[in-house]
Design an enzyme around this catalytic site. Structure first.
Site: not given
Length: 639
Positions: A2, A55, A58, A81-82, A105, A366
């Protein structure tokens, strides 16, 4: 992934509608980072704004939108983030958490902060993030960045005004801010091709450093603390078990595949991306999508290897060839993506790779971080040989060698380099030798890395002001983190080059195309494990990533593992002459550029003449100059 932004207007002279309007304007600049939803939260009493662009990865429902308010109404969170272990934490702290309304999350994060406190939460979470949280009771803001610096956050602070955002462009919409170019940061940029944390191109804007908390209260009292400090970790004892490396990496990949949207993997054909792809496919019940960029120039093209690897691993492979004719359209987008000067030329293929990947998936894994943690850069091998064969030689011999290197034309050295193993020679062998020749009469091995990362040694040649910000490569305390040259180089690259160049390049390129990129090598447990491995499992006798190669043999034949590292470069020297020559000459002869009073244009004109006449390859300094001017034209001439 995001985009976050917000501010505190301490004068409290804005109405609710005005605060909301500015909040919306900030978020609008970050729309590509989060195209799926927009939200804001304002507190007129304290002049506070928190905004968010989402974005959705989850829990795709509206209930998971942000800013998110904690169950007890005390904390308001805007988060990018995640948190990979959020399900584990949900169970671990179930007695502390209220009945959760989402499967995101984000909710776990804000409720953990509300239940066990910010610092305890940061000890437990494993992920990539930057977030801001407003404490209603204490009337203070906390801005936090992840341990390694995978996700960005900029802070504007001039002792009167405070704001934060994922990118500088969002800070610029607030009219009460003053943006003045920092000439010392410009010096760092010309030397390194990027501006190291905590600095930015502007005087009053800082990058929050990795592992840090910026705290500010309603009385404008600022506190800056590190919650995770690499230098204080007791992890350099070389006592970790290498047989557990495979499982630790596999667990990291598995945890980062959790998503409610499609997941793919970048596959260049090198060790790092191949291993991540292998582990991802192993843990997937269906074919994963792999993505690679091919190059017209065979010297830079790893796409054929990536294709062979994908066939063996069984991925659904996608490749696009980098068309140099499209460069002009890409280069015009660079200053929008990188809204401060940034000159790693692999930003171009990274942009194209992100663009093609996002058409098929929303999340990509990545291999970034593998080089720094497991010893993959050729400069580590060069340092090993240099220390063995150069530093220990008599001074008289070193003086003779230096004179020979400088006497023989660079073009001839480059031709000789073609017949030398690529990790030591290659077509740029002459450039490498000239750079290293200045070290021949020096007896400090620390200078090797300082010189190898620098575009030039004396900034006064290139700039009107030769002052620069002190960065970790030149700070005394970082010289004492290890007695071993290669280990010290890895540490410095991990603390500086990785977050400020590699991760910056990938974040801006991927988020511009609304693509989330995750990095399994930079999982908390992988980092701690890697630094606790003896160096012999990473680098020995001119070879690197030894433990990673051993693991990869389980998935690929040796001929696809034991290949020279190619990197993610482009034939920049050639492209400058064939595609960018008109732009370069326009800037070199521009009266507006002269009026900047920043660059010594006569010096750059000389570089350009030598470069286009192929007397000397000045590709990095010229690209550096070009990227700054394109940035300046976008952001400074349109004020």
């Amino acid at each position: 992934m995001c985009g976050i932004s917000g501010f505190i207007k301490f004068s409290k002279d804005l109405s609710k509608s005005s605060i909301s309007s500015f909040s919306n304007k900030m978020a609008k600049t970050l729309e590509r980072r989060g195209p799926d939803a927009y939200g804001s939260w304002v507190d007129v009493k304290n002049g506070v704004s928190l905004s968010h662009r989402r974005l959705s990865i989850l829990d795709l429902s509206q209930k998971a939108n942000q800013p998110m308010v904690s169950h007890n109404k005390r904390f308001i969170l805007s988060y990018n983030g995640e948190i990979y272990n959020f399900k584990f934490l949900k169970n671990k702290f179930k007695n502390y958490l209220p009945n959760l309304k989402t499967s995101s999350d984000t909710e776990v994060l804000v409720e953990l902060i509300a239940s066990i406190g910010l610092k305890e939460t940061l000890k437990n979470i494993n992920g990539i993030f930057c977030f801001a949280v407003w404490d209603v009771d204490k009337e203070r803001m906390y801005v936090v960045r992840d341990r390694v610096g995978i996700k960005p956050v900029y802070i504007y602070w001039d002792n009167k005004n405070f704001a934060f955002a994922s990118e500088i462009k969002a800070l610029k919409v607030l009219p009460w801010h003053n943006f003045e170019i920092c000439k010392e940061s410009l010096g760092s940029y010309v030397r390194l091709n990027y501006i190291p944390s905590p600095y930015s191109i502007y005087e009053n804007v800082l990058k929050l450093e990795p592992g840090c908390i910026f705290e500010i209260n309603k009385s404008r009292v600022v506190k800056y603390t590190k919650y995770w400090d690499f230098e204080k970790l007791n992890i350099l004892k070389n006592n970790n078990d290498p047989t557990s490396t495979h499982k630790i990496l596999n667990d990291a990949v598995l945890s980062q595949m959790v998503s409610d949207v499609p997941v793919g993997v970048f596959l260049s054909g090198g060790i790092d991306s191949s291993l991540i792809a292998a582990l991802a496919q192993k843990n997937s019940k269906k074919k994963i999508n792999s993505f690679t960029i091919g190059f017209e120039d065979n010297a830079f093209d790893e796409a054929p290897y990536a294709k062979k690897i994908s066939k063996i691993l069984g991925t659904n492979h996608n490749e696009v060839y980098f068309n140099y004719k499209d460069l002009n359209s890409l280069i015009n987008e660079i200053p929008i993506l990188y809204d401060e000067p940034f000159a790693d030329s692999s930003q171009l293929p990274t942009m194209l790779l992100s663009k093609i990947t996002q058409k098929n998936v929303t999340v990509a894994l990545s291999g970034d971080g593998g080089d720094e943690l497991f010893g993959g850069y050729y400069r580590y091998f060069m340092a090993e040989k240099y220390q063995k064969y150069i530093f220990n030689q008599p001074n008289a011999l070193k003086v003779i060698l230096k004179n020979i290197i400088k006497f023989i034309p660079q073009a001839l050295w480059n031709k000789i380099g073609v017949f030398i193993p690529k990790k030591y020679g290659g077509s740029q062998f002459g450039d490498k030798l000239l750079k290293l020749s200045n070290l021949l009469t020096e007896n400090q091995d620390i200078l090797f890395q300082q010189r190898i990362v620098s575009n030039l040694n004396n900034l006064s040649f290139a700039l009107e002001s030769s002052k620069e910000k002190l960065n970790k490569y030149f700070e005394e305390k970082y010289r004492n983190l290890s007695n071993d040259t290669i280990t010290r180089m890895q540490i410095l690259d991990f603390l500086t080059y990785l977050p400020d160049d590699i991760l910056t390049k990938v974040d801006r390129a991927s988020m511009y195309y609304s693509l989330e990129v995750r990095v399994p090598f930079l999982d908390n447990k992988v980092i701690e494990h890697a630094w606790g491995l003896d160096k012999k499992f990473k680098v020995s006798n001119g070879n690197g990533k030894l433990i990673l190669k051993e693991i990869l043999y389980n998935y690929l034949p040796a001929k696809l593992v034991e290949r020279p590292k190619m990197g993610f470069g482009i034939p920049l020297d050639k492209l400058l002459i064939e595609f960018f020559n008109k732009k370069i000459e326009m800037y070199l002869n521009s009266e507006k550029v002269k009026q900047q009073n920043l660059f010594n244009l006569d010096y750059y004109k000389n570089l350009w003449n030598e470069h286009k006449n192929k007397k000397r390859n000045w590709q990095f300094l010229l690209w550096n100059f070009l990227m700054f001017q394109i940035w300046y034209e976008q952001w400074e001439t349109r004020k």
